[in-house]
Design an enzyme around this catalytic site. Structure first.
Site, PDB file in Angstrom:
ATOM      1  N   ASP A   1      42.269  42.052  49.050  1.00  0.00           N
ATOM      2  CA  ASP A   1      42.168  43.101  50.039  1.00  0.00           C
ATOM      3  C   ASP A   1      42.598  42.589  51.383  1.00  0.00           C
ATOM      4  OD1 ASP A   1      38.725  42.594  50.101  1.00  0.00           O
ATOM      5  OD2 ASP A   1      39.983  42.183  51.565  1.00  0.00           O
TER       6      ASP A   1
ATOM      7  N   TYR B   1      45.167  49.696  40.090  1.00  0.00           N
ATOM      8  CA  TYR B   1      45.399  49.124  41.320  1.00  0.00           C
ATOM      9  C   TYR B   1      45.980  49.964  42.689  1.00  0.00           C
ATOM     10  CZ  TYR B   1      45.109  44.481  39.020  1.00  0.00           C
ATOM     11  OH  TYR B   1      44.601  43.104  38.684  1.00  0.00           O
TER      12      TYR B   1
ATOM     13  N   GLY C   1      30.265  34.555  49.262  1.00  0.00           N
ATOM     14  CA  GLY C   1      30.345  35.995  48.177  1.00  0.00           C
ATOM     15  C   GLY C   1      31.193  35.403  47.212  1.00  0.00           C
TER      16      GLY C   1
ATOM     17  N   SER D   1      31.182  34.059  43.237  1.00  0.00           N
ATOM     18  CA  SER D   1      30.081  33.655  41.974  1.00  0.00           C
ATOM     19  C   SER D   1      30.601  31.980  41.497  1.00  0.00           C
ATOM     20  CB  SER D   1      30.450  34.535  40.738  1.00  0.00           C
ATOM     21  OG  SER D   1      31.916  34.556  40.581  1.00  0.00           O
TER      22      SER D   1
ATOM     23  N   HIS E   1      44.838  34.577  45.316  1.00  0.00           N
ATOM     24  CA  HIS E   1      44.904  35.462  44.211  1.00  0.00           C
ATOM     25  C   HIS E   1      45.897  36.643  44.291  1.00  0.00           C
ATOM     26  CE1 HIS E   1      41.118  33.851  42.417  1.00  0.00           C
ATOM     27  NE2 HIS E   1      41.775  32.970  42.136  1.00  0.00           N
TER      28      HIS E   1
ATOM     29  N   ALA F   1      26.515  38.778  53.309  1.00  0.00           N
ATOM     30  CA  ALA F   1      27.536  38.286  54.239  1.00  0.00           C
ATOM     31  C   ALA F   1      27.642  38.790  55.653  1.00  0.00           C
ATOM     32  CB  ALA F   1      28.909  38.535  53.654  1.00  0.00           C
TER      33      ALA F   1
ATOM     34  N   CYS G   1      62.480  40.834  38.185  1.00  0.00           N
ATOM     35  CA  CYS G   1      63.399  40.190  39.121  1.00  0.00           C
ATOM     36  C   CYS G   1      62.641  39.559  40.462  1.00  0.00           C
ATOM     37  CB  CYS G   1      64.377  40.754  39.532  1.00  0.00           C
ATOM     38  SG  CYS G   1      64.311  41.986  40.672  1.00  0.00           S
TER      39      CYS G   1
ATOM     40  N   ASN H   1      25.208  33.618  49.811  1.00  0.00           N
ATOM     41  CA  ASN H   1      25.145  34.366  48.692  1.00  0.00           C
ATOM     42  C   ASN H   1      23.763  34.593  48.439  1.00  0.00           C
ATOM     43  OD1 ASN H   1      25.396  35.306  45.805  1.00  0.00           O
ATOM     44  ND2 ASN H   1      27.484  34.194  45.598  1.00  0.00           N
ATOM     45  N   PRO H   2      23.657  36.084  47.936  1.00  0.00           N
ATOM     46  CA  PRO H   2      21.998  36.559  47.666  1.00  0.00           C
ATOM     47  C   PRO H   2      21.773  35.927  46.448  1.00  0.00           C
ATOM     48  CG  PRO H   2      23.428  38.577  47.881  1.00  0.00           C
ATOM     49  CD  PRO H   2      24.453  37.355  48.004  1.00  0.00           C
TER      50      PRO H   2
HETATM   51  C1  BV8 Z   1      45.275  29.880  35.457  1.00  0.00           C
HETATM   52  C2  BV8 Z   1      43.318  39.114  41.244  1.00  0.00           C
HETATM   53  C3  BV8 Z   1      46.674  28.605  34.542  1.00  0.00           C
HETATM   54  C4  BV8 Z   1      43.430  40.041  40.186  1.00  0.00           C
HETATM   55  C5  BV8 Z   1      41.873  37.262  40.212  1.00  0.00           C
HETATM   56  C6  BV8 Z   1      39.796  25.880  34.261  1.00  0.00           C
HETATM   57  C7  BV8 Z   1      41.220  25.615  34.869  1.00  0.00           C
HETATM   58  C8  BV8 Z   1      41.996  26.690  35.193  1.00  0.00           C
HETATM   59  C9  BV8 Z   1      41.996  27.872  34.700  1.00  0.00           C
HETATM   60  C10 BV8 Z   1      40.789  28.061  34.126  1.00  0.00           C
HETATM   61  C11 BV8 Z   1      39.690  27.349  33.719  1.00  0.00           C
HETATM   62  N1  BV8 Z   1      38.857  27.557  32.874  1.00  0.00           N
HETATM   63  C12 BV8 Z   1      39.262  28.911  32.775  1.00  0.00           C
HETATM   64  C13 BV8 Z   1      40.514  29.394  33.090  1.00  0.00           C
HETATM   65  C14 BV8 Z   1      41.337  30.673  33.205  1.00  0.00           C
HETATM   66  C15 BV8 Z   1      40.830  31.405  34.190  1.00  0.00           C
HETATM   67  C16 BV8 Z   1      39.440  31.430  34.602  1.00  0.00           C
HETATM   68  O1  BV8 Z   1      38.966  30.934  35.543  1.00  0.00           O
HETATM   69  N2  BV8 Z   1      38.603  32.357  34.009  1.00  0.00           N
HETATM   70  C17 BV8 Z   1      37.095  32.481  34.216  1.00  0.00           C
HETATM   71  C18 BV8 Z   1      36.680  33.719  34.168  1.00  0.00           C
HETATM   72  C19 BV8 Z   1      36.303  31.428  33.302  1.00  0.00           C
HETATM   73  N3  BV8 Z   1      41.415  31.235  35.344  1.00  0.00           N
HETATM   74  C20 BV8 Z   1      42.867  31.669  35.602  1.00  0.00           C
HETATM   75  O2  BV8 Z   1      43.387  32.277  34.539  1.00  0.00           O
HETATM   76  C21 BV8 Z   1      43.808  31.548  36.701  1.00  0.00           C
HETATM   77  N4  BV8 Z   1      45.154  31.301  36.278  1.00  0.00           N
HETATM   78  O3  BV8 Z   1      44.249  28.988  35.485  1.00  0.00           O
HETATM   79  O4  BV8 Z   1      46.432  29.757  35.298  1.00  0.00           O
HETATM   80  C22 BV8 Z   1      48.108  28.302  34.431  1.00  0.00           C
HETATM   81  C23 BV8 Z   1      48.721  27.306  35.054  1.00  0.00           C
HETATM   82  C24 BV8 Z   1      49.952  27.059  34.998  1.00  0.00           C
HETATM   83  C25 BV8 Z   1      50.754  28.182  34.396  1.00  0.00           C
HETATM   84  C26 BV8 Z   1      50.352  29.272  34.031  1.00  0.00           C
HETATM   85  C27 BV8 Z   1      49.049  29.445  34.019  1.00  0.00           C
HETATM   86  C28 BV8 Z   1      43.745  32.703  37.333  1.00  0.00           C
HETATM   87  C29 BV8 Z   1      42.451  33.362  38.043  1.00  0.00           C
HETATM   88  C30 BV8 Z   1      43.064  34.471  39.045  1.00  0.00           C
HETATM   89  C31 BV8 Z   1      42.659  35.734  38.448  1.00  0.00           C
HETATM   90  N5  BV8 Z   1      42.718  36.957  39.327  1.00  0.00           N
HETATM   91  N6  BV8 Z   1      41.948  38.342  41.154  1.00  0.00           N
HETATM   92  C32 BV8 Z   1      42.647  41.138  40.657  1.00  0.00           C
HETATM   93  O5  BV8 Z   1      41.732  41.213  41.844  1.00  0.00           O
HETATM   94  O6  BV8 Z   1      42.778  42.171  40.123  1.00  0.00           O
HETATM   95  S1  BV8 Z   1      40.401  36.597  40.048  1.00  0.00           S
HETATM   96  C33 BV8 Z   1      39.062  37.631  40.458  1.00  0.00           C
HETATM   97  O7  BV8 Z   1      37.714  37.027  40.428  1.00  0.00           O
HETATM   98  C34 BV8 Z   1      39.206  38.114  41.895  1.00  0.00           C
HETATM   99  O8  BV8 Z   1      39.963  37.550  42.935  1.00  0.00           O
HETATM  100  C35 BV8 Z   1      37.566  37.650  42.455  1.00  0.00           C
HETATM  101  O9  BV8 Z   1      37.569  37.299  43.801  1.00  0.00           O
HETATM  102  C36 BV8 Z   1      37.912  36.287  41.567  1.00  0.00           C
HETATM  103  C37 BV8 Z   1      36.276  35.573  41.445  1.00  0.00           C
HETATM  104  O10 BV8 Z   1      35.256  36.336  41.594  1.00  0.00           O
HETATM  105  P1  BV8 Z   1      34.445  36.449  42.796  1.00  0.00           P
HETATM  106  O11 BV8 Z   1      35.389  36.482  44.154  1.00  0.00           O
HETATM  107  O12 BV8 Z   1      33.621  35.055  43.086  1.00  0.00           O
HETATM  108  O13 BV8 Z   1      33.832  37.645  42.630  1.00  0.00           O
HETATM  109  P2  BV8 Z   1      32.637  37.812  41.741  1.00  0.00           P
HETATM  110  O14 BV8 Z   1      32.620  39.304  41.687  1.00  0.00           O
HETATM  111  O15 BV8 Z   1      32.523  37.203  40.599  1.00  0.00           O
HETATM  112  O16 BV8 Z   1      31.095  37.489  42.504  1.00  0.00           O
HETATM  113  C38 BV8 Z   1      30.824  38.049  43.733  1.00  0.00           C
HETATM  114  C39 BV8 Z   1      29.844  37.263  44.258  1.00  0.00           C
HETATM  115  O17 BV8 Z   1      29.416  37.886  45.787  1.00  0.00           O
HETATM  116  C40 BV8 Z   1      28.778  37.028  43.578  1.00  0.00           C
HETATM  117  O18 BV8 Z   1      28.178  35.851  43.237  1.00  0.00           O
HETATM  118  C41 BV8 Z   1      27.511  38.004  44.269  1.00  0.00           C
HETATM  119  O19 BV8 Z   1      26.134  37.442  44.191  1.00  0.00           O
HETATM  120  C42 BV8 Z   1      27.925  37.878  45.666  1.00  0.00           C
HETATM  121  N7  BV8 Z   1      27.634  38.987  46.488  1.00  0.00           N
HETATM  122  C43 BV8 Z   1      27.345  40.365  46.129  1.00  0.00           C
HETATM  123  N8  BV8 Z   1      27.210  41.173  47.323  1.00  0.00           N
HETATM  124  C44 BV8 Z   1      27.269  40.013  48.417  1.00  0.00           C
HETATM  125  C45 BV8 Z   1      27.705  38.776  48.066  1.00  0.00           C
HETATM  126  N9  BV8 Z   1      27.819  37.704  48.592  1.00  0.00           N
HETATM  127  C46 BV8 Z   1      27.495  37.923  49.889  1.00  0.00           C
HETATM  128  N10 BV8 Z   1      27.195  38.963  50.213  1.00  0.00           N
HETATM  129  C47 BV8 Z   1      27.216  40.221  49.814  1.00  0.00           C
HETATM  130  N11 BV8 Z   1      27.056  41.411  50.312  1.00  0.00           N
END
Ligand code: BV8
Length: 258
Positions: free
Chosen positions: A106, A69, A197, A199, A121, A241, A132, A223-224
């Protein structure tokens, strides 16, 4: 000549009374900030981001996770908002009641002039005590951070001496309730939602554009790549974007220019 999809999206934006801009990691890609789907590099290349962004990973190896981080925070501090971030701020200035909802940790939306974006997030700039929960001071980013990163032991809380943790929401952790509620309310009451941007794979954040569509808003996606959100988008703009968003603003408010 303006792309017909851009023209359609521009008309929707110009006529909007309430808009939501929903962003993911792709929003910051052209600022040089790796997306979540990008493979990790250096010290962390053997890890999957999803496995590292968890309370278990921090518990098992605090220095590895805190170092990751800190490396990301340094990378963001060195990055600049891109033309896409600036275009989002321009949309906020022109569409009344625009709410920016971001999954990104960010601060590039803020640095481009967006007012009070909702961070579903959390943020790289809000560390807190892992026990704490007291907010911890944000140290200046390390200037000579090695490109491959390094392990850094997390500082200790000044109040209870437990390790300080990043102020982000890890997988398996609940999103900040009030922030999520405000985002859902904005999605349910907007007439246009622009998703950029993301997924659309991480829940419950990925619900936001779906809520907007369910309540009758027009969803515009930038999104591309194809994503599950294609299914709810009224307009799909296949592009980056920093290229599409400025074109959208020009087409919507600078008539006569492509
Ligand atoms: C929770 C912070 C429960 C950390 C992140 C159903 C309901 C609820 C939960 C779940 C569910 N199913 C599964 C779950 C569990 C899980 C989940 O969703 N898993 C997924 C993988 C299936 N969810 C969780 O655990 C969440 N918590 O549900 O808790 C709970 C409830 C009560 C009490 C206790 C517990 C928490 C999820 C948050 C995780 N933290 N970030 C860190 O950053 O280190 S998520 C992380 O992924 C980032 O924030 C990121 O933003 C996010 C999503 O990804 P994207 O932003 O979409 O980015 P990604 O790389 O995936 O895609 C990029 C896209 O950009 C692509 O499409 C690409 O084509 C495009 N792109 C590329 N270049 C460009 C572009 N677009 C435009 N211009 C460009 N130039």
């Amino acid at each position: 000549m303006t792309d017909p999809g851009v023209r359609e999206a521009a008309d929707l934006l110009r006529q909007a009374r309430r808009a939501v801009v929903f962003t993911g990691a792709g929003m910051s890609a052209e600022s040089g900030v790796p997306t979540f789907r990008d493979a990790l590099t250096g010290l962390w290349q053997r890890f999957d981001a999803q496995a590292l962004a968890t309370p278990e990973a921090f518990h098992d190896d605090p220095a590895l996770v805190w170092g990751w981080y800190e490396w990301r925070r340094t990378a963001v501090a060195r990055a600049l908002p891109n033309a896409g971030h600036v275009a989002v701020a321009a949309i906020e200035a022109r569409v009344p009641h625009t709410v920016v909802v971001t999954q990104n940790v960010d601060d590039l939306h803020e640095r481009a002039g967006s007012v009070d974006p909702l961070h579903l997030h959390g943020s790289l700039f809000a560390p807190r005590c892992s026990a704490c929960a007291r907010p911890a001071p944000v140290s200046d980013p390390v200037v000579d951070e090695p490109a491959d990163g390094r392990r850094v032991a997390p500082p200790s809380c000044g109040h209870c001496s437990a390790p300080i943790r990043p102020g982000v929401v890890w997988f398996g952790e609940a999103l900040p309730g009030e922030t999520l509620e405000t985002a859902v309310e904005a999605a349910a009451s907007c007439d246009v939602l622009l998703t950029v941007g993301t997924s659309g794979l991480v829940y419950p954040a990925a619900e936001i554009p779906q809520v907007a569509a369910r309540f009758g808003a027009a969803v515009i996606q930038v999104n591309p790549q194809r994503t599950p959100l294609d299914a709810v988008a009224a307009v799909n703009l296949r592009g980056r974007a920093a290229e599409v968003l400025p074109a959208l603003v020009r087409a919507a408010w600078e008539t006569g220019r492509a």
